[in-house]
Design a protein around this motif. Structure first.
Motif, PDB file in Angstrom:
ATOM      1  N   ASP A  64       0.841  -1.217   0.000  1.00 15.77           N
ATOM      2  CA  ASP A  64       0.000   0.000   0.000  1.00 15.77           C
ATOM      3  C   ASP A  64       0.867   1.254   0.000  1.00 15.77           C
ATOM      4  OD1 ASP A  64      -2.229  -1.629   0.218  1.00 15.77           O
ATOM      5  OD2 ASP A  64      -2.213  -1.575   2.415  1.00 15.77           O
ATOM      6  N   LEU A  65       2.103   1.092   0.439  1.00 20.09           N
ATOM      7  CA  LEU A  65       3.018   2.214   0.583  1.00 20.09           C
ATOM      8  C   LEU A  65       3.916   2.356  -0.646  1.00 20.09           C
ATOM      9  CD1 LEU A  65       4.007   4.209   2.827  1.00 20.09           C
ATOM     10  CD2 LEU A  65       5.638   2.452   3.497  1.00 20.09           C
ATOM     11  N   VAL A  66       4.590   1.250  -1.017  1.00 20.28           N
ATOM     12  CA  VAL A  66       5.591   1.340  -2.090  1.00 20.28           C
ATOM     13  C   VAL A  66       5.016   1.029  -3.475  1.00 20.28           C
ATOM     14  CG1 VAL A  66       7.506   0.828  -0.555  1.00 20.28           C
ATOM     15  CG2 VAL A  66       6.421  -1.041  -1.757  1.00 20.28           C
ATOM     16  N   GLY A  67       3.927   0.255  -3.507  1.00 14.35           N
ATOM     17  CA  GLY A  67       3.358  -0.108  -4.804  1.00 14.35           C
ATOM     18  C   GLY A  67       3.447  -1.611  -5.008  1.00 14.35           C
ATOM     19  N   THR A  68       2.964  -2.055  -6.143  1.00 13.17           N
ATOM     20  CA  THR A  68       2.896  -3.508  -6.360  1.00 13.17           C
ATOM     21  C   THR A  68       2.920  -3.829  -7.857  1.00 13.17           C
ATOM     22  OG1 THR A  68       1.627  -5.458  -5.772  1.00 13.17           O
ATOM     23  CG2 THR A  68       0.348  -3.520  -6.370  1.00 13.17           C
ATOM     24  N   LEU A  69       3.020  -5.115  -8.160  1.00 10.15           N
ATOM     25  CA  LEU A  69       2.948  -5.560  -9.557  1.00 10.15           C
ATOM     26  C   LEU A  69       1.523  -6.011  -9.847  1.00 10.15           C
ATOM     27  CD1 LEU A  69       6.209  -7.711  -9.722  1.00 10.15           C
ATOM     28  CD2 LEU A  69       5.825  -5.545 -10.882  1.00 10.15           C
ATOM     29  N   ILE A  70       0.986  -5.551 -10.963  1.00 15.46           N
ATOM     30  CA  ILE A  70      -0.385  -5.933 -11.332  1.00 15.46           C
ATOM     31  C   ILE A  70      -0.332  -6.710 -12.652  1.00 15.46           C
ATOM     32  CG2 ILE A  70      -2.612  -5.004 -12.087  1.00 15.46           C
ATOM     33  CD1 ILE A  70      -2.249  -2.795 -10.038  1.00 15.46           C
ATOM     34  N   TYR A  71      -1.035  -7.829 -12.668  1.00 14.78           N
ATOM     35  CA  TYR A  71      -1.014  -8.663 -13.886  1.00 14.78           C
ATOM     36  C   TYR A  71      -1.997  -8.117 -14.909  1.00 14.78           C
ATOM     37  CZ  TYR A  71      -0.893 -12.753 -16.892  1.00 14.78           C
ATOM     38  OH  TYR A  71      -0.735 -13.592 -17.975  1.00 14.78           O
ATOM     39  N   ASN A  72      -1.471  -7.845 -16.085  1.00 15.22           N
ATOM     40  CA  ASN A  72      -2.300  -7.347 -17.176  1.00 15.22           C
ATOM     41  C   ASN A  72      -2.631  -8.520 -18.108  1.00 15.22           C
ATOM     42  OD1 ASN A  72      -3.242  -6.242 -19.565  1.00 15.22           O
ATOM     43  ND2 ASN A  72      -1.908  -4.441 -19.439  1.00 15.22           N
ATOM     44  N   GLN A  73      -3.902  -8.965 -18.056  1.00 13.34           N
ATOM     45  CA  GLN A  73      -4.285 -10.173 -18.820  1.00 13.34           C
ATOM     46  C   GLN A  73      -4.144  -9.979 -20.322  1.00 13.34           C
ATOM     47  OE1 GLN A  73      -8.085 -11.155 -17.054  1.00 13.34           O
ATOM     48  NE2 GLN A  73      -7.364 -13.249 -16.733  1.00 13.34           N
ATOM     49  N   LYS A  74      -4.495  -8.780 -20.771  1.00  8.73           N
ATOM     50  CA  LYS A  74      -4.472  -8.502 -22.208  1.00  8.73           C
ATOM     51  C   LYS A  74      -3.046  -8.638 -22.756  1.00  8.73           C
ATOM     52  CE  LYS A  74      -6.376  -4.849 -24.999  1.00  8.73           C
ATOM     53  NZ  LYS A  74      -6.897  -3.501 -24.776  1.00  8.73           N
ATOM     54  N   GLU A  75      -2.095  -8.049 -22.028  1.00  7.06           N
ATOM     55  CA  GLU A  75      -0.692  -8.081 -22.468  1.00  7.06           C
ATOM     56  C   GLU A  75       0.016  -9.347 -21.963  1.00  7.06           C
ATOM     57  OE1 GLU A  75       0.626  -5.468 -24.248  1.00  7.06           O
ATOM     58  OE2 GLU A  75      -1.305  -4.419 -24.194  1.00  7.06           O
ATOM     59  N   ALA A  76      -0.631 -10.061 -21.058  1.00 12.65           N
ATOM     60  CA  ALA A  76      -0.048 -11.251 -20.419  1.00 12.65           C
ATOM     61  C   ALA A  76       1.289 -10.945 -19.753  1.00 12.65           C
ATOM     62  CB  ALA A  76       0.098 -12.387 -21.416  1.00 12.65           C
ATOM     63  N   GLU A  77       1.318  -9.792 -19.064  1.00 16.79           N
ATOM     64  CA  GLU A  77       2.553  -9.461 -18.320  1.00 16.79           C
ATOM     65  C   GLU A  77       2.219  -8.606 -17.103  1.00 16.79           C
ATOM     66  OE1 GLU A  77       4.942  -7.338 -21.166  1.00 16.79           O
ATOM     67  OE2 GLU A  77       3.813  -5.484 -20.858  1.00 16.79           O
ATOM     68  N   PHE A  78       3.202  -8.497 -16.216  1.00 16.87           N
ATOM     69  CA  PHE A  78       3.018  -7.691 -15.004  1.00 16.87           C
ATOM     70  C   PHE A  78       3.426  -6.246 -15.265  1.00 16.87           C
ATOM     71  CE2 PHE A  78       3.253 -11.915 -13.100  1.00 16.87           C
ATOM     72  CZ  PHE A  78       2.252 -11.834 -12.137  1.00 16.87           C
ATOM     73  N   THR A  79       2.612  -5.338 -14.774  1.00 15.89           N
ATOM     74  CA  THR A  79       3.011  -3.921 -14.858  1.00 15.89           C
ATOM     75  C   THR A  79       3.132  -3.382 -13.429  1.00 15.89           C
ATOM     76  OG1 THR A  79       0.684  -3.313 -15.024  1.00 15.89           O
ATOM     77  CG2 THR A  79       1.923  -3.422 -17.081  1.00 15.89           C
TER      78      THR A  79
END
Length: 338
Positions: A96-111
């Motif tokens: 919640d403080l530093v951020g995180t990786l989110i999986y993008n299904q369309k691109e099939a990668e983490f952003t």
């Protein structure tokens, strides 16, 4: 840090004085702009500015309702910086403080989704309300000026100033900051209630509904970074350097400084970080007075704020109700001033 051990003769004091005078002119503009919104609290504003100019984080302690958040957010507006206020709660996670990786299904990668810590000034409100994991995520960012999300490391903005508040009253459900983490703060400042006159003025200004006065930016972050460069050139005489070392060493070997009675009262003295921070904060204080050199008075003015959280009293001291502040007072009144 700038050229400190040179003699005053080899430094062109007149030229340096003119440079400091010009570079520090904005300090008065900041005060007059902040006075539109904040009544009193000069001590808090001074210390926040020292933290900003000397690149040191500040821990603020005081009961709720003393305008800590208002002062910090107002300062951020006056400096035209990116400001984030983070309410620390028991359920807060490091992500919640530093951020995180989110999986993008369309691109099939983490952003990467960057967290609110990516700002110039962050206010960690009630830092002792959240668990050690979150505290250490913030303290890593303070120490390294970078955060790691997944496998990647991201630098934080410059300037980056962390201001954390803690409430001294409620200890229920809090996680006290460990000593080693508290040491990362350049200063720990204690904020007191306003005077009667100030409170009357606060009441007159604030007991109205509607929008508060808008603050205008006086300087930008570029100017802050330039000021930091100039502060490196401020002249510190060898006698003043020796005085800083004496104050810090008196917390470790009190008997050497005619303070034998403190040996039983101090468990741990101040770390080398204290000497560095005393030097930096004293220079920033001199800069704010538009002065090109540091006086022993600059050191004495900020010594309590730099040392109070770095001295750990013994159980004997606590049993006698002797606080770390009492110990700093004793040291300041005994160690010889040049």
């Amino acid at each position: 840090m700038g050229n400190t051990s040179t003699s005053a003769d080899s430094v062109d004091m007149e030229k340096l004085g003119a440079k400091i005078e010009q570079a520090s002119a904005f300090i008065d503009d900041i005060y007059s702009e902040l006075n539109k919104v904040i009544v009193g609290q000069r001590y808090m504003i001074d210390r926040l500015l020292i933290g900003l100019l000397a690149d040191g984080h500040v821990l603020l302690e005081g009961v709720p309702g003393l305008a800590k958040t208002l002062t910090v957010s107002s300062l951020a507006k006056v400096i035209d910086t990116k400001f984030q206020r983070l309410q620390f709660t028991p359920d807060l996670l490091p992500a919640d403080l530093v951020g995180t990786l989110i999986y993008n299904q369309k691109e099939a990668e983490f952003t990467v989704k960057k967290g609110p810590i990516f700002a110039n000034i962050i206010l960690a409100d009630e830092i002792n309300r959240s668990p050690a994991k979150v505290q250490s995520a913030l303290l890593e960012a303070m120490q390294e000026q970078q955060v790691t999300i997944g496998e990647e490391t991201y630098p934080l903005d410059d300037p980056f100033l962390a201001l954390a508040t803690q409430n001294p009253v409620e200890q229920e459900g809090t996680y006290p900051l460990p000593e080693a983490q508290v040491d990362r703060f350049m200063m720990k400042i204690k904020i007191d209630y306003p005077t009667e006159q100030e409170e009357l003025e606060i009441m007159r200004r604030m007991a109205k509904t509607g929008a508060a006065e808008e603050l205008k930016p006086v300087i930008n972050t570029k100017k802050v970074l330039e000021a930091r460069e100039v502060i490196n050139d401020i002249y510190v005489d060898e006698k003043v350097e020796k005085y800083i070392i004496d104050l810090v060493f008196a917390t470790r070997n009190p008997e050497k400084y005619n303070l034998k009675d403190l040996s039983e009262l101090i468990n741990f003295g101040a770390s080398p970080r204290a000497s560095i921070n005393l030097n930096l904060a004293a220079r920033a204080h001199a800069f704010m007075q538009h002065r090109a050199y540091v006086t022993p008075e600059d050191v004495r003015t900020i010594a309590m704020d730099v040392l109070r959280h770095r001295i750990i009293p013994t159980f004997e001291a606590e049993a006698e109700n002797i606080t770390s502040e009492d110990l700093v007072d004793k040291i300041l009144s005994t160690v010889q001033v040049p």
